[in-house]
Design a protein around this motif. Structure first.
Motif, PDB file in Angstrom:
ATOM      1  N   GLY A   1      -2.018   6.102 -14.895  1.00  0.00           N
ATOM      2  CA  GLY A   1      -1.030   6.273 -13.849  1.00  0.00           C
ATOM      3  C   GLY A   1      -1.608   6.292 -12.449  1.00  0.00           C
ATOM      4  N   LEU A   2      -2.729   5.609 -12.253  1.00  0.00           N
ATOM      5  CA  LEU A   2      -3.430   5.635 -10.980  1.00  0.00           C
ATOM      6  C   LEU A   2      -3.470   4.237 -10.351  1.00  0.00           C
ATOM      7  N   THR A   3      -3.500   4.201  -9.028  1.00  0.00           N
ATOM      8  CA  THR A   3      -3.670   2.946  -8.297  1.00  0.00           C
ATOM      9  C   THR A   3      -4.833   3.101  -7.328  1.00  0.00           C
ATOM     10  N   PRO A   4      -5.941   2.410  -7.564  1.00  0.00           N
ATOM     11  CA  PRO A   4      -7.115   2.603  -6.704  1.00  0.00           C
ATOM     12  C   PRO A   4      -6.905   1.981  -5.331  1.00  0.00           C
TER      13      PRO A   4
ATOM     14  N   GLU B   1      -9.643  10.033 -11.731  1.00  0.00           N
ATOM     15  CA  GLU B   1      -8.792  10.792 -10.812  1.00  0.00           C
ATOM     16  C   GLU B   1      -9.556  11.229  -9.573  1.00  0.00           C
ATOM     17  N   ASP B   2     -10.870  11.432  -9.703  1.00  0.00           N
ATOM     18  CA  ASP B   2     -11.690  11.843  -8.561  1.00  0.00           C
ATOM     19  C   ASP B   2     -12.028  10.664  -7.651  1.00  0.00           C
ATOM     20  N   LEU B   3     -11.734   9.455  -8.108  1.00  0.00           N
ATOM     21  CA  LEU B   3     -12.097   8.255  -7.357  1.00  0.00           C
ATOM     22  C   LEU B   3     -10.912   7.574  -6.686  1.00  0.00           C
ATOM     23  N   VAL B   4      -9.710   7.868  -7.149  1.00  0.00           N
ATOM     24  CA  VAL B   4      -8.560   7.056  -6.787  1.00  0.00           C
ATOM     25  C   VAL B   4      -8.299   7.014  -5.289  1.00  0.00           C
ATOM     26  N   ASP B   5      -8.645   8.062  -4.560  1.00  0.00           N
ATOM     27  CA  ASP B   5      -8.418   8.067  -3.108  1.00  0.00           C
ATOM     28  C   ASP B   5      -9.625   7.561  -2.324  1.00  0.00           C
ATOM     29  N   ARG B   6     -10.677   7.209  -3.025  1.00  0.00           N
ATOM     30  CA  ARG B   6     -11.873   6.675  -2.365  1.00  0.00           C
ATOM     31  C   ARG B   6     -11.773   5.155  -2.257  1.00  0.00           C
ATOM     32  N   ASP B   7     -12.750   4.555  -1.590  1.00  0.00           N
ATOM     33  CA  ASP B   7     -12.783   3.099  -1.413  1.00  0.00           C
ATOM     34  C   ASP B   7     -13.454   2.431  -2.611  1.00  0.00           C
ATOM     35  N   LEU B   8     -12.726   1.490  -3.234  1.00  0.00           N
ATOM     36  CA  LEU B   8     -13.253   0.732  -4.364  1.00  0.00           C
ATOM     37  C   LEU B   8     -13.761  -0.622  -3.890  1.00  0.00           C
ATOM     38  N   ILE B   9     -14.971  -0.967  -4.317  1.00  0.00           N
ATOM     39  CA  ILE B   9     -15.495  -2.323  -4.135  1.00  0.00           C
ATOM     40  C   ILE B   9     -15.196  -3.048  -5.433  1.00  0.00           C
ATOM     41  N   LEU B  10     -14.172  -3.905  -5.450  1.00  0.00           N
ATOM     42  CA  LEU B  10     -13.691  -4.509  -6.687  1.00  0.00           C
ATOM     43  C   LEU B  10     -14.438  -5.793  -6.999  1.00  0.00           C
ATOM     44  N   LEU B  11     -14.967  -5.878  -8.212  1.00  0.00           N
ATOM     45  CA  LEU B  11     -15.513  -7.145  -8.703  1.00  0.00           C
ATOM     46  C   LEU B  11     -14.326  -8.021  -9.063  1.00  0.00           C
ATOM     47  N   ASP B  12     -13.986  -8.925  -8.165  1.00  0.00           N
ATOM     48  CA  ASP B  12     -12.756  -9.707  -8.285  1.00  0.00           C
ATOM     49  C   ASP B  12     -13.033 -11.030  -8.982  1.00  0.00           C
ATOM     50  N   ALA B  13     -13.390 -10.933 -10.262  1.00  0.00           N
ATOM     51  CA  ALA B  13     -13.679 -12.119 -11.080  1.00  0.00           C
ATOM     52  C   ALA B  13     -13.118 -11.858 -12.467  1.00  0.00           C
ATOM     53  N   PRO B  14     -12.158 -12.667 -12.922  1.00  0.00           N
ATOM     54  CA  PRO B  14     -11.568 -12.437 -14.239  1.00  0.00           C
ATOM     55  C   PRO B  14     -12.612 -12.526 -15.339  1.00  0.00           C
TER      56      PRO B  14
ATOM     57  N   LEU C   1      -8.570  -2.634 -13.036  1.00  0.00           N
ATOM     58  CA  LEU C   1      -7.253  -2.165 -12.595  1.00  0.00           C
ATOM     59  C   LEU C   1      -6.444  -1.598 -13.758  1.00  0.00           C
ATOM     60  N   SER C   2      -6.608  -2.174 -14.962  1.00  0.00           N
ATOM     61  CA  SER C   2      -5.869  -1.658 -16.116  1.00  0.00           C
ATOM     62  C   SER C   2      -6.358  -0.278 -16.527  1.00  0.00           C
ATOM     63  N   MET C   3      -7.645   0.010 -16.337  1.00  0.00           N
ATOM     64  CA  MET C   3      -8.161   1.348 -16.645  1.00  0.00           C
ATOM     65  C   MET C   3      -7.476   2.394 -15.782  1.00  0.00           C
ATOM     66  N   PHE C   4      -7.344   2.115 -14.493  1.00  0.00           N
ATOM     67  CA  PHE C   4      -6.650   3.045 -13.602  1.00  0.00           C
ATOM     68  C   PHE C   4      -5.169   3.131 -13.956  1.00  0.00           C
ATOM     69  N   ALA C   5      -4.541   1.981 -14.196  1.00  0.00           N
ATOM     70  CA  ALA C   5      -3.107   1.960 -14.492  1.00  0.00           C
ATOM     71  C   ALA C   5      -2.784   2.745 -15.758  1.00  0.00           C
ATOM     72  N   SER C   6      -3.685   2.710 -16.748  1.00  0.00           N
ATOM     73  CA  SER C   6      -3.436   3.434 -17.999  1.00  0.00           C
ATOM     74  C   SER C   6      -3.377   4.936 -17.783  1.00  0.00           C
TER      75      SER C   6
END
Length: 304
Positions: A217-220, A190-203, A210-215
């Protein structure tokens, strides 16, 4: 004893054509002429008394139901024939031959060094062939025998192979050492959701994050996407955002030397398992079984 109506070479050419999809592609890979493969398949069909494939110039090669059955059995016969040859080249108890290891790129720096060093030293006549690959590129390759063993996250495993968990680790938040949150013992999503995420975009890393945030109710807010694990650490080290990663290198600095901090997530998130997988249809030869057992014997606890 009745005569065997086919040769191993004919079977090998059929399997190669089936895997590559066209006779021309199989011929290029095996360094033979297309006519040699085509003639071998024709002779194999005559010997077995069955049509094994439909050949169309513009559409490649399609296996019939008899062809699918023959390719499946042929892979086993070819595997056993190769193992017979290798067994005659080794002394009693010595392991000889290749092992093709597939590994997700984000796992490679953790898995491969102790495996190649320790197992390679113990069995010098085993040739370890490494392929860094993603889950989609791995699909079907264990079943076909192209890959002997793979190291993967348990969240996304293609097919239905045999599998065994080696270890598990929870994701952590990666911050620049100068970030105010770096002084905290734990960090809330919750303390990170409004900050900038550098996403490791590799399945499966991106889906897991993203599922950790979604669980919750958050969208990074995603500022940058990269498929490089080290690029995430470098961008975070420069203060361009935070990262969420699973693997924990001993070096507390980015590739460029910027210090970073790894922080546990609160409340705790479910750990991610790291599995070794191998074929469920073909018994692994002794050298593959030995490598699996060696991987199980390693202490995978992260360095502190």
């Amino acid at each position: 004893m009745p005569e065997i109506p086919f040769t191993l070479r004919q079977l090998a050419y059929l399997v190669a054509a089936a895997e590559d999809g066209t006779i021309a592609a199989a011929a290029a890979r095996l360094h033979v002429s297309p006519s040699a493969i085509s003639d071998a398949i024709t002779e194999l069909e005559h010997g077995l008394g069955a049509v094994l494939c439909v050949r169309r110039r513009a559409h490649g090669l399609t296996l019939t139901s008899a062809g699918v059955h023959t390719v499946t059995r042929a892979r086993t016969l070819l595997h056993d024939a190769r193992e017979l040859g290798r067994s005659l080249q080794s002394v009693e108890g010595e392991l000889v031959g290749p092992v093709t290891i597939a590994c997700y790129p984000t796992l490679a720096p953790t898995i491969l060094p102790p495996l190649l060093d320790g197992f390679g030293a113990a069995h010098p006549r085993v040739t370890l062939q490494i392929e860094e690959t993603t889950s989609d590129a791995l699909a079907g390759r264990i079943e076909s025998g192209q890959v002997d063993v793979a190291f993967v996250y348990d969240t996304l495993i293609p097919g239905a192979p045999r599998r065994e968990k080696l270890f598990e680790r929870p994701a952590h938040v990666l911050l620049a050492a100068s970030d105010p949150l770096a002084a905290a013992e734990t960090v809330r999503l919750e303390d990170l959701v409004d900050r900038d995420l550098i996403l490791l975009d590799a399945p499966p890393s991106s889906e897991h994050t993203l599922s950790m945030f979604a669980s919750r109710g958050l969208t990074p807010h995603i500022r940058h996407r990269t498929s490089s694990y080290e690029a995430v650490r470098t961008l975070v080290g420069r203060g361009l955002g935070y990262g969420v990663l699973v693997q924990r290198p001993a070096n507390a600095a980015s590739y460029e030397g910027y210090p970073v901090a790894m922080k546990e997530i609160a409340p705790p998130v479910a750990p991610v398992g790291i599995d070794v997988i191998w074929s469920a249809t073909t018994a692994p030869p002794p050298r593959v079984r030995a490598l699996i057992d060696f991987a199980r014997s390693i202490d995978w606890a992260p360095a502190r």
